[in-house]
Design a protein around this motif. Structure first.
Motif, mmCIF file in Angstrom:
data_model
loop_
_atom_site.group_PDB
_atom_site.id
_atom_site.type_symbol
_atom_site.label_atom_id
_atom_site.label_comp_id
_atom_site.label_asym_id
_atom_site.label_seq_id
_atom_site.Cartn_x
_atom_site.Cartn_y
_atom_site.Cartn_z
ATOM 1 N N HIS A 61 0.693 -1.175 -0.223
ATOM 2 C CA HIS A 61 0.136 0.006 -0.133
ATOM 3 C C HIS A 61 0.853 1.228 0.029
ATOM 4 O O HIS A 61 1.881 1.067 0.216
ATOM 5 C CB HIS A 61 -0.934 0.139 1.419
ATOM 6 C CG HIS A 61 -0.158 0.242 2.485
ATOM 7 N ND1 HIS A 61 0.026 -0.817 3.527
ATOM 8 C CD2 HIS A 61 0.280 1.383 3.370
ATOM 9 C CE1 HIS A 61 0.514 -0.683 4.356
ATOM 10 N NE2 HIS A 61 0.844 0.830 4.502
ATOM 11 N N TYR A 62 0.111 2.441 -0.395
ATOM 12 C CA TYR A 62 0.979 3.559 -0.294
ATOM 13 C C TYR A 62 0.201 4.428 0.951
ATOM 14 O O TYR A 62 -0.952 4.117 1.340
ATOM 15 C CB TYR A 62 0.603 4.780 -1.566
ATOM 16 C CG TYR A 62 1.455 4.155 -2.634
ATOM 17 C CD1 TYR A 62 2.400 2.988 -2.647
ATOM 18 C CD2 TYR A 62 1.271 4.716 -3.846
ATOM 19 C CE1 TYR A 62 3.067 2.654 -4.071
ATOM 20 C CE2 TYR A 62 2.033 4.639 -5.110
ATOM 21 C CZ TYR A 62 2.844 3.694 -4.935
ATOM 22 O OH TYR A 62 3.729 3.216 -6.131
ATOM 23 N N THR A 63 0.738 5.460 1.245
ATOM 24 C CA THR A 63 0.011 6.390 2.393
ATOM 25 C C THR A 63 0.140 7.917 1.933
ATOM 26 O O THR A 63 1.352 8.260 1.355
ATOM 27 C CB THR A 63 0.862 6.193 3.697
ATOM 28 O OG1 THR A 63 0.734 4.742 4.232
ATOM 29 C CG2 THR A 63 0.183 7.229 4.585
ATOM 30 N N THR A 64 -1.044 8.523 1.938
ATOM 31 C CA THR A 64 -0.800 10.252 1.672
ATOM 32 C C THR A 64 -1.867 10.761 2.504
ATOM 33 O O THR A 64 -2.841 10.036 2.727
ATOM 34 C CB THR A 64 -1.213 10.275 0.216
ATOM 35 O OG1 THR A 64 -0.826 11.748 -0.134
ATOM 36 C CG2 THR A 64 -2.723 10.005 -0.324
ATOM 37 N N ASN A 65 -1.612 11.925 3.130
ATOM 38 C CA ASN A 65 -2.244 12.532 3.976
ATOM 39 C C ASN A 65 -2.637 11.760 5.160
ATOM 40 O O ASN A 65 -4.003 11.692 5.570
ATOM 41 C CB ASN A 65 -3.655 13.023 3.277
ATOM 42 C CG ASN A 65 -3.248 14.163 2.234
ATOM 43 O OD1 ASN A 65 -2.820 13.922 1.014
ATOM 44 N ND2 ASN A 65 -3.124 15.462 2.494
ATOM 45 N N GLY A 66 -1.812 10.880 5.662
ATOM 46 C CA GLY A 66 -2.233 9.989 6.825
ATOM 47 C C GLY A 66 -3.438 8.869 6.408
ATOM 48 O O GLY A 66 -3.648 8.214 7.419
ATOM 49 N N ILE A 67 -3.546 8.584 5.290
ATOM 50 C CA ILE A 67 -4.404 7.378 4.732
ATOM 51 C C ILE A 67 -3.614 6.521 3.976
ATOM 52 O O ILE A 67 -2.825 6.624 3.059
ATOM 53 C CB ILE A 67 -5.708 8.111 3.967
ATOM 54 C CG1 ILE A 67 -6.347 8.934 4.845
ATOM 55 C CG2 ILE A 67 -6.559 6.760 3.684
ATOM 56 C CD1 ILE A 67 -7.264 9.821 3.977
ATOM 57 N N ALA A 106 -8.825 9.412 0.488
ATOM 58 C CA ALA A 106 -7.096 9.735 0.287
ATOM 59 C C ALA A 106 -7.150 10.840 -0.712
ATOM 60 O O ALA A 106 -6.779 11.938 -0.771
ATOM 61 C CB ALA A 106 -6.421 8.642 0.016
ATOM 62 N N GLN A 107 -7.932 10.638 -1.874
ATOM 63 C CA GLN A 107 -7.963 11.603 -2.933
ATOM 64 C C GLN A 107 -8.772 12.731 -2.400
ATOM 65 O O GLN A 107 -8.360 14.125 -2.844
ATOM 66 C CB GLN A 107 -8.701 11.099 -4.240
ATOM 67 C CG GLN A 107 -8.090 11.805 -5.542
ATOM 68 C CD GLN A 107 -9.200 12.043 -6.783
ATOM 69 O OE1 GLN A 107 -9.932 12.848 -6.819
ATOM 70 N NE2 GLN A 107 -8.837 10.823 -7.747
ATOM 71 N N GLN A 108 -9.802 12.810 -1.789
ATOM 72 C CA GLN A 108 -10.432 13.952 -1.272
ATOM 73 C C GLN A 108 -9.610 14.693 -0.304
ATOM 74 O O GLN A 108 -9.624 15.935 -0.398
ATOM 75 C CB GLN A 108 -11.698 13.466 -0.369
ATOM 76 C CG GLN A 108 -13.133 12.952 -0.924
ATOM 77 C CD GLN A 108 -13.896 11.900 -0.171
ATOM 78 O OE1 GLN A 108 -13.704 11.847 0.860
ATOM 79 N NE2 GLN A 108 -14.807 11.187 -0.884
ATOM 80 N N ALA A 109 -8.829 13.999 0.464
ATOM 81 C CA ALA A 109 -7.964 14.866 1.531
ATOM 82 C C ALA A 109 -6.812 15.721 0.553
ATOM 83 O O ALA A 109 -6.271 16.733 0.936
ATOM 84 C CB ALA A 109 -7.397 13.901 2.377
ATOM 85 N N TYR A 110 -6.161 14.904 -0.331
ATOM 86 C CA TYR A 110 -5.307 15.063 -1.265
ATOM 87 C C TYR A 110 -5.447 16.534 -2.134
ATOM 88 O O TYR A 110 -4.902 17.450 -2.192
ATOM 89 C CB TYR A 110 -4.842 14.210 -2.187
ATOM 90 C CG TYR A 110 -3.746 14.688 -3.198
ATOM 91 C CD1 TYR A 110 -2.242 14.768 -2.752
ATOM 92 C CD2 TYR A 110 -3.980 15.042 -4.434
ATOM 93 C CE1 TYR A 110 -1.362 15.084 -3.589
ATOM 94 C CE2 TYR A 110 -2.783 15.334 -5.489
ATOM 95 C CZ TYR A 110 -1.603 15.183 -4.919
ATOM 96 O OH TYR A 110 -0.565 15.871 -5.718
#
Length: 493
Positions: free
Chosen positions: A300-306, A346-350
């Motif tokens: 998995h990846y992680t972005t914006n803590g997700i 995650a996309q919403q947060a990004y």
């Protein structure tokens, strides 16, 4: 206006009194897939559903305008405000989702069962006449006469040798979903739809090479060159819209289950075009059909803590288009059912926290102008291709919000409202135009049949307890995929 008010009023009454059973078609629908319970704060309210139903009605009206009056084939696009007026060409995917739209219209009460059957029969009759290669549709057809063409606005190739013509794996699979919908919703058409399905051997897209010698053996080729052989590229990422072809290939038993396990959750760590090193662990599964063991890196990846399993370009439709017709939300609670929700968040947060956009929804769409161009948009921090060929981030498309209605319903509804309020020109005769630049507010005044179909099918699911998924769930092709979704556990919280 009187008819519109009547429709909305009837819908509200049906929601309250009949559990969202809108039309006699409900008596013919397959049983609903079991849903994990949602908390009250996550579910859509009745007033919200009424607003969404009005959007669905406007969106459906596009499909009447989009069907070529001569052939009943769906045109690729319709434009306004100086954008190209009509794209009189179509593709296998466009045809597949046009069948979806007829099913959606019946489900939502916009057409009667008799009318829906007539529409499906007219389109199916034209599809039966289209030139094909071993049952597969070619990439492009002229909607005015049904002739095979070289590309949008290209030359007529009807009657010419098929040698070398590209047969797209993913387009063929989306076309197949249209036929699956037809045979389950319209029993009178089932034998003809099944004959078209059975004519396609999805095994031609499978790389049956030595898996001990090749990293890509066991994956799908991106297509097939007629009479010559497979394309020279593979679909290596499982979390992409292309996984629909794996679902169809496994379900038709033309591909072994190997294709599910051999396709990567994340690219191997040695692939340096990734934006981040994947985290995760190895897990071993026994294939539900063959019993063979497969060791899979659950990355998995992680972005914006997700945490999330990434796609190729970080776009919303890569992650969530399959969930329109495959019951991923209920069948894969620890795999795609979970990832679809985390990917959306995650996309919403990004978009809102990293790009600081007032709205979110990065997904391939028309460019936010009236040139008639098309581009791939996605969240780069969520993409496998970040360091080699990243997608653009300068446009938001409404269809991305609708795709998340069943996984993050309140966030989706809020974003839909924000799009209408912040960019008033984005809503036209047939619902939402295809894209907007979230910074400048510039709009692409086009409607694409693919994006409109995603919106309408997403509304069918959101308003009618995953009705669209239910049309597929009991079909033997789709039912064969349930064990793959249910047994796997992604490396996600």
């Amino acid at each position: 206006m009187k008819f519109k008010r009547l429709l909305i009023g009837c819908f509200l009454c049906a929601i309250v009194c009949l559990g969202a059973v809108l039309t006699p078609a409900a008596a013919f629908a397959a049983p609903m897939p079991t849903q994990p319970p949602k908390t009250p704060s996550d579910t859509l309210t009745i007033p919200q559903k009424v607003q969404l139903y009005a959007i669905a009605h406007h969106t459906w009206q596009f499909f009447d305008a989009d069907a070529d009056p001569t052939t009943h084939l769906p045109m690729d696009n319709i434009g306004f405000n100086g954008a190209p007026a009509r794209g009189a060409y179509t593709s296998p995917t466009n045809i597949g989702v046009a069948f979806w739209s007829i099913v959606n219209a019946q489900d939502l009460g916009f057409v009667s069962r008799i009318d829906a059957l007539k529409r499906a029969n007219a389109l199916l009759s034209e599809v039966e006449k289209l030139s094909k290669w071993h049952g597969f549709l070619f990439s492009w057809y002229d909607t005015t006469n049904g002739h095979r063409i070289s590309g949008p606005g290209g030359t007529d190739q009807e009657g010419q040798p098929a040698t070398g013509a590209f047969i797209s794996t993913v387009d063929s699979a989306w076309y197949a979903t249209g036929l699956i919908a037809v045979r389950n919703v319209f029993p009178a058409l089932a034998p003809r739809a099944t004959a078209l399905l059975n004519a396609m051997d999805f095994g031609i897209f499978y790389d049956n090479g030595d898996q001990s010698q090749s990293d890509t053996a066991g994956q799908m080729y991106g297509g097939y060159n007629a009479d010559q052989g497979p394309a020279n590229f593979h679909y290596g990422i499982l979390n992409a819209e292309t996984r629909i072809a794996a679902y169809i290939g496994i379900g038709t038993h033309r591909m072994p289950g190997d294709v599910w396990w051999r396709t990567w959750r994340t690219l191997p760590a040695s692939f340096d075009w990734q934006g981040q090193t994947p985290q995760g662990y190895n897990a071993t599964y026994n294939d539900p059909q063959s019993g063979k063991p497969f060791t899979v890196f659950e990355g998995h990846y992680t972005t914006n803590g997700i945490n999330f399993v990434p796609s190729w370009g970080g776009s919303m439709f890569e992650g969530l288009m399959n969930n329109l017709v495959i019951p991923e939300t209920s069948w894969g609670p620890h795999s795609f059912g979970l990832n679809d929700q985390l990917y959306a968040r995650a996309q919403q947060a990004y978009a809102t926290q990293t790009l600081h956009y007032p709205v979110w929804g990065l997904s391939p769409a028309s460019t936010p102008d009236d040139t008639g161009n098309y581009d791939a948009y996605g969240a780069r921090n969520m993409a496998s291709n970040k360091n080699c060929c990243p997608y653009d981030e300068t446009a938001v498309t409404p269809h991305a919000s609708f795709l998340t209605l069943t996984v993050t319903p309140q966030e989706a509804f809020k974003n839909i409202q924000q799009l209408k309020q912040r960019y008033p020109g984005i809503y036209g005769r047939y619902g939402f135009y295809d894209s907007v630049n979230p910074v400048t507010g510039q709009i692409g005044h086009r409607y694409l049949v693919l994006d409109q179909a995603m919106i309408l099918s997403a509304l069918d699911n959101a308003l009618l307890n995953n009705r669209m998924q239910s049309h597929f769930a009991n079909d033997p092709i789709i039912a064969a995929d349930k064990p793959y979704l249910s047994q796997e556990r992604f490396s996600l919280p």
